[in-house]
Design an enzyme around this catalytic site. Structure first.
Site, PDB file in Angstrom:
ATOM      1  CG  ASP A  16       2.090  12.761   5.622  1.00 13.29           C
ATOM      2  OD1 ASP A  16       1.767  13.646   5.127  1.00 13.29           O
ATOM      3  OD2 ASP A  16       2.153  12.334   6.713  1.00 13.29           O
ATOM      4  NE  ARG A  96       2.961   0.599  11.607  1.00 14.89           N
ATOM      5  CZ  ARG A  96       1.983   0.983  10.891  1.00 14.89           C
ATOM      6  NH1 ARG A  96       1.336   0.230  10.119  1.00 14.89           N
ATOM      7  NH2 ARG A  96       1.519   2.215  11.360  1.00 14.89           N
ATOM      8  CG  ASP A 125       4.685   2.572  13.535  1.00 11.58           C
ATOM      9  OD1 ASP A 125       4.397   1.638  14.326  1.00 11.58           O
ATOM     10  OD2 ASP A 125       3.537   3.291  13.107  1.00 11.58           O
ATOM     11  CB  SER A 179      -1.995  11.122  13.289  1.00  9.04           C
ATOM     12  OG  SER A 179      -1.487  10.307  12.485  1.00  9.04           O
TER      13      SER A 179
END
Length: 403
Positions: A16, A96, A125, A179
Site C-alpha cells: 500500500d 500514532r 488512524d 489486516s
C-alpha cells in the site's frame, strides 16, 4: 494542493505505501521523503530502504524509536491504567502520535511542505495522524490518498503496482485474509475472515501469544519493580523501558496472556471487530493496579478511576497533543510520585494473578486492619457516629416521603 513540492510519507515498505509513494510522484510531481519507524513491529526494515531506493527516493529516514515509544508514550498511558471501553489497551492508538511527531520534525528538517499517511477513510488512524500533524504544525499540508485516489479494490492496487514495476509479494495477490498492525505493545488484526463477530477467529490470526490451553501446565512466577508508577525491573534486574516490555511480551506469549476479541466503537461512527494481543501490557496493567492498591490514597485512586475512561477516549480518538490530555497527564503523574515497590505475579494459562505486593511507601497498616488486638489504633465505637451521619439524609427522606 497542486503546489506541493516535497512530502514526508509514513512508509512501511509494504504494497500500500509503496503504491502511495509512486502515486504521490505521479499525482503531484513532487519529491518524496520516506520515514519508517521501528516501533518493535518485529519486521526487518532494510527491505523498506531498498524498495524506497528502487523507487528513486533520495532522502530515506529509518529510525529505531522503541525506547522513546515505550518511555514517552506507553508508560505515561499505563500510569493512567487506560482501557478504551473497558477492554482495549490502545496499542495502535498510542503509536500514532509518535509517528506523526517525527513526520512533522522530518518535514521541518528537510524543508517539506506536506506529510502523508496510508490510513483509510473508514478508520481511526486517519484522525489520529492528522490531529497530531495539525497540533504540531497548524499550517502543514496533509495528503490522505485513500480519500483521494480512484482505486476501488486490491486488484486495482496490484494492477498499478505491476504497471510501475513495484514488487508484489505473493501473499498479496488476491484478497488478504485480514489486516495487521503491530508494534512493541501489541498486534491487532481486523477485516476479512474476522468481520463476522459471531465467528471464532482462526488460530492462525494470533501472532503474539500461544493459545492458553497450550501454555505450560506449570505457572511462571515473576516480580516487577516500580518507581514513580513506571516498571523498572523484572525479578530484580533493572531494564530499559523497551527491554522490559520486550521481556514481558515473551512471558505473556509463553503463557497465553493478552488476547482480546473486541467489538469497538470507532471514532468515525461505525462498530468494528478486532483481535488484539497485548501480552506484556496485560501483565503490566495488572501489576500497576496492584502496586497502586498499596500506595495510592483512596480518593486519589477513585478520582483516577473516574478520569481514566476520558483519558483513554482522548488517546483512542487521537488527542494526544491536546491540552486536555496533557492536563490529565499532569494530574496522573502527580498521583504516581509514591507509587513504588514490587508486585509478584503468577502467570498461568492466559491468567495474570497477583500473589504479592510490597512497598516502603505502603499505606496498608497491619496495626489498623488486624482482627486481633489493635492496641487502640482504631476505636470501633467511632463507627457508630460515622454511620449515623451518613445515614441522616436517608432517614430524613424515608420519614418525609414514606414508602
Amino acid at each position: 494542493m497542486a503546489d506541493i513540492k516535497k512530502v514526508v510519507l509514513a512508509y512501511s515498505g509494504g504494497l500500500d505505501t509503496s503504491i502511495i509513494l509512486k502515486w504521490l510522484q505521479e499525482t503531484y510531481g513532487c519529491e518524496v521523503v520516506t520515514f519508517t519507524a521501528d516501533l518493535g513491529q518485529g519486521e526487518e526494515l532494510e527491505p523498506a530502504r531498498k524498495k524506497a531506493e528502487m523507487l528513486g527516493i533520495k532522502e530515506i529516514f529509518i529510525e529505531d524509536l522503541r525506547e522513546e515509544f515505550v518511555r514517552d508514550y506507553v508508560f505515561p498511558m499505563f500510569r493512567a491504567n487506560a482501557l478504551y471501553e473497558g477492554v482495549y489497551l490502545l496499542g495502535t492508538s498510542i503509536a500514532r502520535p509518535l509517528i506523526a511527531k517525527r513526520q512533522i520534525e522530518i518535514a521541518k528538517e528537510t524543508g517539506a511542505d506536506a506529510v502523508c499517511h496510508g490510513a483509510t477513510g473508514k478508520g481511526n488512524d486517519q484522525v489520529r495522524f492528522e490531529l497530531g500533524y495539525y497540533a504540531l504544525n497548524p499550517d502543514i499540508k496533509v495528503i490522505a490518498p485513500w480519500r483521494d485516489w480512484d482505486f476501488k479494490s486490491r486488484s486495482d492496487l496490484i494492477e498499478f503496482a505491476e504497471k510501475h514495476q513495484i514488487p508484489v509479494a505473493k501473499d498479496k495477490r488476491g484478497e488478504a485474509p485480514f489486516s495487521v498492525d503491530a508494534n512493541l505493545l501489541h498486534s491487532s488484526s481486523e477485516g476479512k475472515v474476522l468481520e463476522d463477530p459471531n465467528v471464532e477467529p482462526p488460530a492462525y490470526v494470533f501472532q503474539r501469544t500461544v493459545a492458553p490451553e497450550d501454555a505450560p501446565d506449570e505457572p511462571t512466577i515473576i516480580t516487577i519493580g516500580f518507581e514513580k508508577g513506571d516498571p523498572v525491573s523484572i525479578d530484580g534486574m533493572a531494564l530499559s523501558p523497551a527491554a522490559l516490555l520486550t521481556k514481558l511480551n515473551q512471558l505473556g506469549h509463553d503463557n497465553g496472556i493478552g488476547r482480546v476479541d473486541l467489538v469497538e466503537n470507532r471514532f468515525v461512527g461505525m462498530k468494528s471487530r478486532g483481535i488484539y494481543e497485548t501480552p506484556g501490557g496485560t501483565i503490566l496493567i495488572a501489576a500497576h493496579r496492584a502496586i497502586e492498591s498499596l500506595t495510592l490514597d483512596r480518593e486519589a485512586m477513585h478520582l483516577k478511576d473516574q478520569l481514566m475512561p476520558r483519558y483513554a477516549e482522548l488517546v483512542y480518538y487521537g488527542f494526544w497533543f491536546a491540552p486536555e490530555r496533557e492536563m490529565l497527564q499532569a494530574l496522573i503523574d502527580k498521583s504516581q510520585e509514591h507509587v513504588e515497590g514490587e508486585v509478584t505475579l503468577k502467570l498461568y494459562k492466559g491468567n495474570v494473578i497477583v500473589i504479592g505486593r510490597k512497598s516502603a511507601k505502603s499505606l496498608y497498616s497491619d496495626e489498623i486492619v488486624t482482627f486481633e488486638d489493635d492496641k487502640g489504633a482504631y476505636d470501633q465505637k467511632d463507627a457508630e457516629g460515622f454511620i449515623k451521619l451518613n445515614a441522616l439524609r436517608l432517614r430524613t427522606l424515608r420519614k418525609l416521603r414514606g414508602s
